[in-house]
Design a protein around this motif. Structure first.
Motif, PDB file in Angstrom:
ATOM      1  N   PRO A 261       0.828  -1.209   0.000  1.00 34.80           N
ATOM      2  CA  PRO A 261       0.000   0.000   0.000  1.00 34.80           C
ATOM      3  C   PRO A 261       0.861   1.257   0.000  1.00 34.80           C
ATOM      4  O   PRO A 261       1.984   1.272   0.511  1.00 34.80           O
ATOM      5  N   ALA A 262       0.308   2.321  -0.550  1.00 28.73           N
ATOM      6  CA  ALA A 262       1.066   3.561  -0.715  1.00 28.73           C
ATOM      7  C   ALA A 262       1.529   4.126   0.610  1.00 28.73           C
ATOM      8  O   ALA A 262       2.518   4.858   0.676  1.00 28.73           O
ATOM      9  N   THR A 263       0.823   3.831   1.684  1.00 32.33           N
ATOM     10  CA  THR A 263       1.166   4.418   2.980  1.00 32.33           C
ATOM     11  C   THR A 263       2.144   3.566   3.778  1.00 32.33           C
ATOM     12  O   THR A 263       2.588   3.974   4.852  1.00 32.33           O
ATOM     13  N   SER A 264       2.464   2.378   3.293  1.00 30.63           N
ATOM     14  CA  SER A 264       3.279   1.443   4.068  1.00 30.63           C
ATOM     15  C   SER A 264       4.766   1.689   3.842  1.00 30.63           C
ATOM     16  O   SER A 264       5.235   1.724   2.709  1.00 30.63           O
ATOM     17  N   ARG A 265       5.517   1.840   4.938  1.00 29.57           N
ATOM     18  CA  ARG A 265       6.962   1.990   4.852  1.00 29.57           C
ATOM     19  C   ARG A 265       7.623   0.993   5.793  1.00 29.57           C
ATOM     20  O   ARG A 265       7.146   0.761   6.911  1.00 29.57           O
ATOM     21  N   THR A 266       8.727   0.429   5.336  1.00 27.66           N
ATOM     22  CA  THR A 266       9.416  -0.610   6.098  1.00 27.66           C
ATOM     23  C   THR A 266      10.893  -0.268   6.225  1.00 27.66           C
ATOM     24  O   THR A 266      11.542   0.083   5.235  1.00 27.66           O
ATOM     25  N   ALA A 267      11.418  -0.392   7.420  1.00 28.85           N
ATOM     26  CA  ALA A 267      12.850  -0.242   7.668  1.00 28.85           C
ATOM     27  C   ALA A 267      13.466  -1.637   7.797  1.00 28.85           C
ATOM     28  O   ALA A 267      12.970  -2.476   8.553  1.00 28.85           O
ATOM     29  N   ILE A 268      14.509  -1.884   7.033  1.00 35.46           N
ATOM     30  CA  ILE A 268      15.243  -3.147   7.117  1.00 35.46           C
ATOM     31  C   ILE A 268      16.441  -2.909   8.034  1.00 35.46           C
ATOM     32  O   ILE A 268      17.319  -2.102   7.722  1.00 35.46           O
ATOM     33  N   LEU A 269      16.458  -3.597   9.177  1.00 32.45           N
ATOM     34  CA  LEU A 269      17.464  -3.353  10.202  1.00 32.45           C
ATOM     35  C   LEU A 269      18.495  -4.481  10.213  1.00 32.45           C
ATOM     36  O   LEU A 269      18.132  -5.662  10.291  1.00 32.45           O
ATOM     37  N   MET A 270      19.760  -4.105  10.174  1.00 34.75           N
ATOM     38  CA  MET A 270      20.859  -5.067  10.233  1.00 34.75           C
ATOM     39  C   MET A 270      21.740  -4.717  11.437  1.00 34.75           C
ATOM     40  O   MET A 270      22.694  -3.944  11.322  1.00 34.75           O
ATOM     41  N   PRO A 271      21.427  -5.250  12.632  1.00 32.99           N
ATOM     42  CA  PRO A 271      22.291  -5.005  13.787  1.00 32.99           C
ATOM     43  C   PRO A 271      23.591  -5.807  13.646  1.00 32.99           C
ATOM     44  O   PRO A 271      23.572  -6.984  13.260  1.00 32.99           O
ATOM     45  N   ILE A 272      24.728  -5.175  13.952  1.00 33.69           N
ATOM     46  CA  ILE A 272      26.018  -5.862  13.849  1.00 33.69           C
ATOM     47  C   ILE A 272      26.842  -5.594  15.097  1.00 33.69           C
ATOM     48  O   ILE A 272      26.696  -4.561  15.745  1.00 33.69           O
ATOM     49  N   TYR A 273      27.713  -6.541  15.391  1.00 33.72           N
ATOM     50  CA  TYR A 273      28.544  -6.428  16.592  1.00 33.72           C
ATOM     51  C   TYR A 273      29.892  -7.084  16.322  1.00 33.72           C
ATOM     52  O   TYR A 273      30.021  -8.304  16.336  1.00 33.72           O
ATOM     53  N   ASN A 274      30.893  -6.272  15.993  1.00 36.83           N
ATOM     54  CA  ASN A 274      32.258  -6.750  15.732  1.00 36.83           C
ATOM     55  C   ASN A 274      32.276  -7.866  14.683  1.00 36.83           C
ATOM     56  O   ASN A 274      32.872  -8.925  14.891  1.00 36.83           O
ATOM     57  N   GLU A 275      31.614  -7.597  13.550  1.00 36.67           N
ATOM     58  CA  GLU A 275      31.510  -8.579  12.482  1.00 36.67           C
ATOM     59  C   GLU A 275      32.481  -8.250  11.340  1.00 36.67           C
ATOM     60  O   GLU A 275      33.083  -7.174  11.302  1.00 36.67           O
ATOM     61  N   ASP A 276      32.583  -9.189  10.395  1.00 39.51           N
ATOM     62  CA  ASP A 276      33.318  -8.953   9.159  1.00 39.51           C
ATOM     63  C   ASP A 276      32.499  -7.983   8.315  1.00 39.51           C
ATOM     64  O   ASP A 276      31.451  -8.331   7.773  1.00 39.51           O
ATOM     65  N   ALA A 277      32.972  -6.744   8.190  1.00 40.22           N
ATOM     66  CA  ALA A 277      32.178  -5.693   7.547  1.00 40.22           C
ATOM     67  C   ALA A 277      31.903  -6.004   6.078  1.00 40.22           C
ATOM     68  O   ALA A 277      30.799  -5.740   5.592  1.00 40.22           O
ATOM     69  N   THR A 278      32.876  -6.531   5.368  1.00 42.32           N
ATOM     70  CA  THR A 278      32.648  -6.800   3.936  1.00 42.32           C
ATOM     71  C   THR A 278      31.550  -7.839   3.745  1.00 42.32           C
ATOM     72  O   THR A 278      30.731  -7.714   2.830  1.00 42.32           O
ATOM     73  N   ALA A 279      31.510  -8.857   4.616  1.00 42.51           N
ATOM     74  CA  ALA A 279      30.464  -9.877   4.502  1.00 42.51           C
ATOM     75  C   ALA A 279      29.095  -9.285   4.813  1.00 42.51           C
ATOM     76  O   ALA A 279      28.112  -9.550   4.109  1.00 42.51           O
ATOM     77  N   VAL A 280      29.017  -8.463   5.860  1.00 39.74           N
ATOM     78  CA  VAL A 280      27.740  -7.852   6.254  1.00 39.74           C
ATOM     79  C   VAL A 280      27.221  -6.931   5.153  1.00 39.74           C
ATOM     80  O   VAL A 280      26.063  -7.026   4.721  1.00 39.74           O
ATOM     81  N   PHE A 281      28.078  -6.010   4.675  1.00 36.49           N
ATOM     82  CA  PHE A 281      27.633  -5.039   3.685  1.00 36.49           C
ATOM     83  C   PHE A 281      27.384  -5.692   2.326  1.00 36.49           C
ATOM     84  O   PHE A 281      26.585  -5.184   1.531  1.00 36.49           O
ATOM     85  N   ALA A 282      28.029  -6.820   2.060  1.00 33.49           N
ATOM     86  CA  ALA A 282      27.746  -7.558   0.822  1.00 33.49           C
ATOM     87  C   ALA A 282      26.324  -8.097   0.836  1.00 33.49           C
ATOM     88  O   ALA A 282      25.617  -8.057  -0.182  1.00 33.49           O
ATOM     89  N   ARG A 283      25.882  -8.586   1.976  1.00 31.33           N
ATOM     90  CA  ARG A 283      24.498  -9.067   2.086  1.00 31.33           C
ATOM     91  C   ARG A 283      23.511  -7.911   1.954  1.00 31.33           C
ATOM     92  O   ARG A 283      22.462  -8.050   1.320  1.00 31.33           O
ATOM     93  N   VAL A 284      23.854  -6.784   2.570  1.00 31.82           N
ATOM     94  CA  VAL A 284      23.001  -5.604   2.432  1.00 31.82           C
ATOM     95  C   VAL A 284      22.891  -5.205   0.964  1.00 31.82           C
ATOM     96  O   VAL A 284      21.800  -4.919   0.454  1.00 31.82           O
ATOM     97  N   ALA A 285      24.019  -5.182   0.264  1.00 29.21           N
ATOM     98  CA  ALA A 285      24.029  -4.780  -1.145  1.00 29.21           C
ATOM     99  C   ALA A 285      23.205  -5.728  -2.007  1.00 29.21           C
ATOM    100  O   ALA A 285      22.466  -5.283  -2.904  1.00 29.21           O
ATOM    101  N   ALA A 286      23.304  -7.038  -1.746  1.00 28.89           N
ATOM    102  CA  ALA A 286      22.555  -8.011  -2.535  1.00 28.89           C
ATOM    103  C   ALA A 286      21.051  -7.823  -2.365  1.00 28.89           C
ATOM    104  O   ALA A 286      20.284  -7.856  -3.341  1.00 28.89           O
TER     105      ALA A 286
END
Length: 599
Positions: free
Chosen positions: A78-103
């Protein structure tokens, strides 16, 4: 059948099966007289069999249930619906995390509903090198995707409340801008189609506050990791159907790969700080079960839909990392004992909390049962019904028949669900997803053998965790290493030398004081004595690659890799290469770092 009647039948069936097992055991062990030790044995076995029956009937409900079928046509958001996709991280491999976000971002960008989604990387990292890597990778990702104003990053200097506090911080500062939040873990990956489908189901039911998908494990190379992902792919969807069939609108929340109605969460899920010091006091570690219970208490629906495909996660690739994560979960689940009496909770929510506690107490209870059972023949009054060189005791009739019936019943509780699922998969169209019927059956057989060998090792790790918690040791919140690195034998020995010693003591004591039980102790003692070798071998990625070459533990995601999985791998390689290059003169961090104003 109504949900109340179904649950009542479920509980009664589990209790009846456990009581039958306890009665059979009572008849058998008291054939040569009754001692106080027998009552301890019977009590421990009753609890163990109740837990086995609980899992057995849950699996049967899943086998006999059918998936909730999604609507044939894709719903527009619906036009009024907005969703935030949250990726909490804690001392992780940044390239692996951001690669999943990018995909996921790329796949969403190809849909007409892309503009309804924003992505947030919510960092709780405490190590300076990790934070630096995250900022650098984020900067590169924004440039590659032209995603300024759509992907946000922030790092909390004080990670109060752990992951729950991280999410609460987002809800407090930015949650008002969104209808829903899709909570992921650092190793989560989801198909865009699945994300949109979940939003659509939330829009259909205004009182649905939390919708949990069934995340399946991907990307593992070691034998331990491959066995985990094969088991998850083959069995988890069926077990989840059983959970869905019993929990109904008071379903589970596993902390990630789930979508939540923000306003319901904000109004209902403020977590208390438990009085006292950790491990039982302080912040609630296993917050997800509690948040699900609080949403149900507020009158909202909490549901798991096992038919939601395209939901993935990774997992620890060796037993040591698995045990380290399990230690944190154990502490969090045992904390729930202090929440059971909270006012207003639904009865099934309380039962779910008890089940979560039992998931960890079961191991030390089994261990105590085994210890008492080994002591029984030594202390038992004459006559002794364990003849030399015999695997099975010989009782007067009809005790022998009852002993065999008990043994058969326990094997049924342990093996029948997985056997039915394996056969059902091998002789239906599902076999094509796993490489064929023979591959399914052979993989299930090897997985059974492997888990049986590793069971005493896992039992010891969990028993140690419970013991540490009971004496007041706090596990904290260690980060998880998800890389498929080789597990050296020396590292495995440092983590399990005490198991080697325990297994050796069991073998020596049995040989000295109860040699007739030696054959019964070997399946437990031998894995303990060889624990370092087993941990090292099952944590060897080269050995896992050999298993992959033979098609053992093949999963649908290896046979038919999804575009989002392939894209994640490509982005990981690309980001690793970009990060290794010299830093550009002009950074983009000022454009989008931090969280937007909800207004």
């Amino acid at each position: 059948m109504s949900m109340a009647a179904r649950r009542l039948a479920f509980i009664l069936a589990a209790v009846v099966l456990a009581l039958i097992a306890a009665w059979l055991f009572f008849v058998v062990v008291t054939a040569n007289g009754i001692t106080y030790l027998h009552f301890v044995q019977i009590g421990l076995l009753l609890v163990c069999c109740l837990w086995l029956s609980w899992g057995f009937i849950t699996a049967l409900v899943g086998i006999l249930s059918s998936d909730r079928q999604p609507s044939p046509e894709k719903r527009p958001v619906p036009a009024t619906s907005r969703t935030a996709i949250l990726m909490p991280i804690y001392n992780e491999d940044a390239t692996a995390v951001f690669a999943r976000v990018a995909a996921m971002y790329e796949e969403l960008r190809q849909t007409r509903d892309f503009h309804r989604f924003d992505v947030y990387i919510l960092s709780d990292s405490t190590k300076a090198e990790n934070v630096t890597e995250e900022r650098r990778t984020y900067e590169l990702l924004l440039g590659e995707l032209s995603a300024a104003g759509r992907i946000y990053y922030r790092n909390r200097e004080k990670n109060i409340g752990r992951k729950a506090g991280n999410i609460a911080d987002f809800v407090t500062n930015s949650g008002g801008a969104y209808d829903y939040m899709l909570i992921l873990d650092a190793d989560s990956l989801m198909r865009a189609e699945t994300i949109i489908e979940m939003v659509g189901r939330m829009d259909e039911e205004e009182d649905l506050a939390l919708l949990q998908s069934q995340p399946l494990i991907i990307g593992r190379r070691t034998p331990f990791g491959r066995a985990l992902q094969f088991s998850a792919a083959l069995f988890s969807p069926i077990f989840s159907r059983g959970i869905a069939g019993l929990q109904g609108h008071e379903g589970p929340f596993w902390g990630h790969n789930a979508i939540i109605r923000v306003r319901a969460f904000a109004a209902s899920c403020g977590l208390p700080t438990l009085p006292g010091k950790p491990p039982f006091g302080g912040h609630i570690l296993s917050h997800d079960y509690v948040e699900a219970a609080l949403l149900a208490r507020a009158g909202y629906k909490v549901r798991v839909d096992p038919d939601l495909e395209g939901s993935y996660e990774e997992a620890p690739t060796n037993i040591i990392e698995y045990a380290k994560r399990d230690r944190r979960w154990c502490q969090g689940n045992l904390q729930h004992a202090r929440i059971l009496a909270a006012p207003g909770l639904k009865m099934w929510s309380r039962i779910s909390l008890v089940a979560g506690i039992m998931a960890y107490l079961a191991s030390p209870i089994w261990l105590m049962f085994l210890i008492v059972s080994l002591l029984d023949p030594v202390l038992a009054p004459e006559p002794n019904y364990f003849p030399a060189n015999s695997l099975f005791p010989v009782f007067p009739q009809p005790e022998t028949n009852k002993a065999l019936l008990l043994l058969f019943g326990i094997f049924v509780l342990l093996l029948l669900p997985k056997t039915l699922i394996s056969l059902g998969s091998a002789f239906t169209e599902r076999r094509k997803d796993f490489g064929g019927g023979f591959v399914v059956l052979f993989g299930a057989f090897v997985e059974l053998i492997l888990t049986s060998i590793l069971a005493p090792i896992m039992m010891m790790f969990q028993s140690k965790a419970v013991y540490e918690i009971l004496i007041g040791a706090d596990a904290g919140w260690p980060s998880t290493d998800r890389d498929d690195d080789y597990m050296p034998l020396s590292t495995a020995f440092k983590a399990s030398w005490w198991m080697v010693l325990s297994g050796a003591v069991v073998l020596f004591s049995t040989y000295t004081y109860a040699p007739d039980l030696m054959l019964w102790t070997l399946p437990i003692a031998v894995p303990l004595v060889t624990a370092p070798l087993m941990i090292s071998l099952t944590g060897n990625p080269a050995l896992g690659d050999m298993l992959r070459w033979t098609s053992l533990f093949t999963t649908p995601f290896e046979e038919h890799p999804e575009p989002v999985i392939l894209a994640s791998s490509r982005w990981r390689e690309k980001l690793s290469e970009l990060v290794s290059q010299p830093r550009p003169q002009k950074a983009m961090m000022e454009q989008s770092e931090g969280l937007p104003d909800p207004a």
